[in-house]
Design a protein around this motif. Structure first.
Motif, PDB file in Angstrom:
ATOM      1  N   VAL A 105      -9.984   1.948 -15.806  1.00 46.56           N
ATOM      2  CA  VAL A 105     -10.795   0.822 -16.579  1.00 46.56           C
ATOM      3  C   VAL A 105     -10.055  -0.114 -17.123  1.00 46.56           C
ATOM      4  CG1 VAL A 105     -12.370   0.886 -18.418  1.00 46.56           C
ATOM      5  CG2 VAL A 105     -12.596   2.790 -16.961  1.00 46.56           C
ATOM      6  N   VAL A 106     -10.332  -1.343 -16.854  1.00 50.77           N
ATOM      7  CA  VAL A 106      -9.764  -2.670 -17.385  1.00 50.77           C
ATOM      8  C   VAL A 106     -10.791  -3.351 -18.268  1.00 50.77           C
ATOM      9  CG1 VAL A 106      -8.344  -4.457 -16.959  1.00 50.77           C
ATOM     10  CG2 VAL A 106      -7.987  -2.513 -15.794  1.00 50.77           C
ATOM     11  N   GLY A 107     -10.554  -3.397 -19.410  1.00 57.11           N
ATOM     12  CA  GLY A 107     -11.705  -3.887 -20.198  1.00 57.11           C
ATOM     13  C   GLY A 107     -12.882  -3.315 -20.137  1.00 57.11           C
ATOM     14  N   THR A 108     -14.050  -4.195 -19.538  1.00 56.12           N
ATOM     15  CA  THR A 108     -15.371  -3.409 -19.326  1.00 56.12           C
ATOM     16  C   THR A 108     -15.430  -3.331 -17.840  1.00 56.12           C
ATOM     17  OG1 THR A 108     -16.220  -5.779 -19.140  1.00 56.12           O
ATOM     18  CG2 THR A 108     -16.321  -4.638 -21.436  1.00 56.12           C
ATOM     19  N   HIS A 109     -14.555  -3.180 -17.095  1.00 53.67           N
ATOM     20  CA  HIS A 109     -14.783  -3.060 -15.655  1.00 53.67           C
ATOM     21  C   HIS A 109     -13.938  -1.923 -15.054  1.00 53.67           C
ATOM     22  CE1 HIS A 109     -17.115  -6.580 -15.236  1.00 53.67           C
ATOM     23  NE2 HIS A 109     -16.159  -7.501 -16.033  1.00 53.67           N
ATOM     24  N   VAL A 110     -14.435  -1.159 -14.269  1.00 50.36           N
ATOM     25  CA  VAL A 110     -13.901  -0.168 -13.283  1.00 50.36           C
ATOM     26  C   VAL A 110     -13.231  -0.744 -12.073  1.00 50.36           C
ATOM     27  CG1 VAL A 110     -13.962   1.993 -12.206  1.00 50.36           C
ATOM     28  CG2 VAL A 110     -15.308   1.640 -14.274  1.00 50.36           C
ATOM     29  N   HIS A 111     -11.848  -0.807 -11.883  1.00 46.33           N
ATOM     30  CA  HIS A 111     -11.477  -0.997 -10.667  1.00 46.33           C
ATOM     31  C   HIS A 111     -11.025   0.051 -10.124  1.00 46.33           C
ATOM     32  CE1 HIS A 111     -10.450  -5.324 -11.928  1.00 46.33           C
ATOM     33  NE2 HIS A 111     -10.768  -4.919 -13.021  1.00 46.33           N
ATOM     34  N   LEU A 112     -11.188   0.312  -8.688  1.00 47.52           N
ATOM     35  CA  LEU A 112     -10.771   1.132  -7.699  1.00 47.52           C
ATOM     36  C   LEU A 112     -10.041   0.677  -6.575  1.00 47.52           C
ATOM     37  CD1 LEU A 112     -11.884   4.383  -6.767  1.00 47.52           C
ATOM     38  CD2 LEU A 112     -13.340   2.976  -5.144  1.00 47.52           C
ATOM     39  N   VAL A 113      -8.908   1.345  -6.349  1.00 49.94           N
ATOM     40  CA  VAL A 113      -8.057   1.008  -5.001  1.00 49.94           C
ATOM     41  C   VAL A 113      -7.841   2.033  -4.170  1.00 49.94           C
ATOM     42  CG1 VAL A 113      -6.499  -0.673  -6.232  1.00 49.94           C
ATOM     43  CG2 VAL A 113      -5.981   1.675  -6.751  1.00 49.94           C
ATOM     44  N   TYR A 114      -7.761   1.812  -3.011  1.00 58.28           N
ATOM     45  CA  TYR A 114      -7.589   2.976  -2.035  1.00 58.28           C
ATOM     46  C   TYR A 114      -6.542   2.567  -0.635  1.00 58.28           C
ATOM     47  CZ  TYR A 114     -11.302   0.296   0.554  1.00 58.28           C
ATOM     48  OH  TYR A 114     -11.883  -0.802   1.039  1.00 58.28           O
ATOM     49  N   ILE A 115      -6.258   3.545  -0.012  1.00 56.95           N
ATOM     50  CA  ILE A 115      -5.350   3.390   1.237  1.00 56.95           C
ATOM     51  C   ILE A 115      -6.414   3.294   2.392  1.00 56.95           C
ATOM     52  CG2 ILE A 115      -3.515   3.895   2.545  1.00 56.95           C
ATOM     53  CD1 ILE A 115      -2.414   5.144   0.180  1.00 56.95           C
ATOM     54  N   ASP A 116      -6.417   2.349   3.222  1.00 56.45           N
ATOM     55  CA  ASP A 116      -7.337   2.110   4.556  1.00 56.45           C
ATOM     56  C   ASP A 116      -6.498   2.811   5.698  1.00 56.45           C
ATOM     57  OD1 ASP A 116      -5.522   0.243   5.333  1.00 56.45           O
ATOM     58  OD2 ASP A 116      -7.091  -1.346   5.306  1.00 56.45           O
ATOM     59  N   THR A 117      -7.076   2.893   6.622  1.00 50.49           N
ATOM     60  CA  THR A 117      -6.451   3.501   7.889  1.00 50.49           C
ATOM     61  C   THR A 117      -5.196   2.734   8.594  1.00 50.49           C
ATOM     62  OG1 THR A 117      -7.977   2.667   9.304  1.00 50.49           O
ATOM     63  CG2 THR A 117      -8.428   4.905   8.570  1.00 50.49           C
ATOM     64  N   ASN A 118      -5.229   1.382   7.973  1.00 52.50           N
ATOM     65  CA  ASN A 118      -4.213   0.663   8.466  1.00 52.50           C
ATOM     66  C   ASN A 118      -2.801   0.778   7.566  1.00 52.50           C
ATOM     67  OD1 ASN A 118      -5.338  -0.438  10.833  1.00 52.50           O
ATOM     68  ND2 ASN A 118      -6.586  -1.651   9.568  1.00 52.50           N
ATOM     69  N   GLY A 119      -2.975   1.617   6.678  1.00 48.24           N
ATOM     70  CA  GLY A 119      -1.798   1.804   5.557  1.00 48.24           C
ATOM     71  C   GLY A 119      -1.978   0.508   4.443  1.00 48.24           C
ATOM     72  N   ARG A 120      -2.976  -0.459   4.447  1.00 52.77           N
ATOM     73  CA  ARG A 120      -3.222  -1.189   3.369  1.00 52.77           C
ATOM     74  C   ARG A 120      -3.612  -0.574   2.077  1.00 52.77           C
ATOM     75  NH1 ARG A 120      -6.460  -5.779   6.290  1.00 52.77           N
ATOM     76  NH2 ARG A 120      -7.708  -4.116   6.147  1.00 52.77           N
ATOM     77  N   LEU A 121      -3.180  -1.388   1.054  1.00 49.32           N
ATOM     78  CA  LEU A 121      -4.113  -0.944  -0.165  1.00 49.32           C
ATOM     79  C   LEU A 121      -5.147  -2.064  -0.353  1.00 49.32           C
ATOM     80  CD1 LEU A 121      -1.713   1.006  -0.640  1.00 49.32           C
ATOM     81  CD2 LEU A 121      -1.601   0.186  -3.000  1.00 49.32           C
ATOM     82  N   MET A 122      -6.264  -1.413  -0.712  1.00 52.23           N
ATOM     83  CA  MET A 122      -7.432  -2.430  -1.017  1.00 52.23           C
ATOM     84  C   MET A 122      -7.953  -2.021  -2.284  1.00 52.23           C
ATOM     85  SD  MET A 122      -7.510  -3.729   2.199  1.00 52.23           S
ATOM     86  CE  MET A 122      -9.030  -4.577   2.086  1.00 52.23           C
ATOM     87  N   HIS A 123      -8.760  -3.324  -2.724  1.00 54.40           N
ATOM     88  CA  HIS A 123      -9.036  -3.346  -4.118  1.00 54.40           C
ATOM     89  C   HIS A 123     -10.646  -3.624  -4.329  1.00 54.40           C
ATOM     90  CE1 HIS A 123      -9.784  -6.014  -7.699  1.00 54.40           C
ATOM     91  NE2 HIS A 123      -9.460  -4.889  -8.321  1.00 54.40           N
ATOM     92  N   THR A 124     -11.436  -3.023  -5.137  1.00 49.50           N
ATOM     93  CA  THR A 124     -12.607  -3.389  -5.447  1.00 49.50           C
ATOM     94  C   THR A 124     -12.945  -3.206  -6.874  1.00 49.50           C
ATOM     95  OG1 THR A 124     -14.923  -3.077  -4.972  1.00 49.50           O
ATOM     96  CG2 THR A 124     -13.534  -1.283  -4.833  1.00 49.50           C
TER      97      THR A 124
END
Length: 321
Positions: A105-124
């Motif tokens: 939780v950063v400020g008033t927003h939740v950030h989610l990060v995950y590893i996709d099947t190509n090994g990249r880190l993704m963010h939403t």
């Protein structure tokens, strides 16, 4: 929930069920309870936002993985997880494993990060209307863009999002931060700052927690079941590694011969609380705490204090209640 000064702990059992317990400010543990039955999923993480404990999971749907969420109600119950609004299912070519999902939780927003099947880190990021932004790649470009990341962690530090990831190809841990301009800083090799400990081996898990504008990071390695902690100062410099086991006497807690596979790090009322988990036949958890003054508590076996004997704990997630 644990309430002010407490630790909320979610544990993934051997049969994929989610268990919930809490360590209160007085050191007592809440009885463990099961959240979901017969619900198979790959990974999970959680945050506390506005006093609400929120859970995010990777749910398999055929050849896809759907990111789902649920929030604990005031009466303590949990609605069934539902897809996160605005996110399309993620096509997978191999199954994700634990510690491929992290939230902050950063400020008033939740950030989610995950590893996709190509090994990249993704963010939403969750927007004010409850929908999630189209995923973008974390710190794209550079030598690390095609690496397979084994573990990641996210934390709110100084009002911004910081992310660390285990890079097993280079046997190191990497760090990046999301700037106020929406751009990621280039990946930084943590070992280039503080060197490589003697029993480093290969890093397998990373966890971190924000403390104001500073960051505390914990790395679990396969080098003689070693656990290390480092601090990132507001100026971006890292401290030398601190050998956690030398501080907390892990073997005294009953973990002799047990391989540790998971770790969480949580800022609870200004103190660092850690829970380590094994994923073998013993399925044990241990807890320790580093106070703000630098002293540590002795490691204790969580199962001595709460009724988890019916399950074999595996993955873990934790938040400050």
């Amino acid at each position: 929930m644990a309430g002010k000064g407490g630790l909320d702990l979610l544990v993934q059992g051997a049969n994929w069920e989610v268990l919930q317990t809490a360590r209160y400010a007085n050191g007592k543990w809440a009885p463990a309870k099961q959240l979901f039955k017969n619900r198979f999923f790959y990974d999970f993480t959680d945050v506390v936002q506005n006093g609400r404990l929120r859970l995010f999971i990777e749910q398999p749907t055929g050849s896809d993985v759907t990111l789902e969420e649920t929030t604990q109600t005031p009466d303590g119950s949990w609605p069934a997880p539902a897809p996160m609004h605005g996110l399309a299912p993620v096509r997978v070519t191999s199954k994700p494993t634990r510690n491929h999902l992290a939230a902050a939780v950063v400020g008033t927003h939740v950030h989610l990060v995950y590893i996709d099947t190509n090994g990249r880190l993704m963010h939403t990021m969750e927007q004010s209307n409850g929908t999630w932004t189209t995923p973008d790649q974390v710190a794209p470009g550079g030598v690390y863009r095609n690496d397979w990341f084994e573990s990641l962690s996210a934390a709110s530090v100084g009002g911004g999002l910081q992310v660390t990831a285990v890079d097993q190809i280079h046997r190191t841990v990497l760090h990046t931060a999301l700037g106020a301009n929406g751009r990621w800083t280039p990946w930084s090799n943590v070992l280039s700052w503080n060197g490589t400990p003697r029993h480093w081996g290969i890093p397998i898990r990373v966890a971190m927690a924000g403390f104001g504008s500073s960051l505390q990071m914990v790395v679990l390695t396969n080098g003689q079941v070693a656990q290390y902690r480092a601090i990132r100062s507001p100026n971006g410099h890292w401290s030398t590694w601190d050998d956690i086991n030398a501080r907390v006497d892990r073997n005294h807690a009953g973990f002799i011969g047990t391989v540790l596979n998971e770790v969480i790090a949580v800022n609870v009322a200004g103190n660092l609380q850690l829970v380590f988990a094994s994923d073998d036949n013993r399925g044990t958890l241990f807890h320790t705490m580093r106070y703000a003054n630098g002293t540590w508590t002795r490691a204790t076996l969580v199962q001595h204090y709460t009724n988890m004997s019916a399950w074999r704990p595996a993955g873990v997630a934790g938040s400050s209640g």
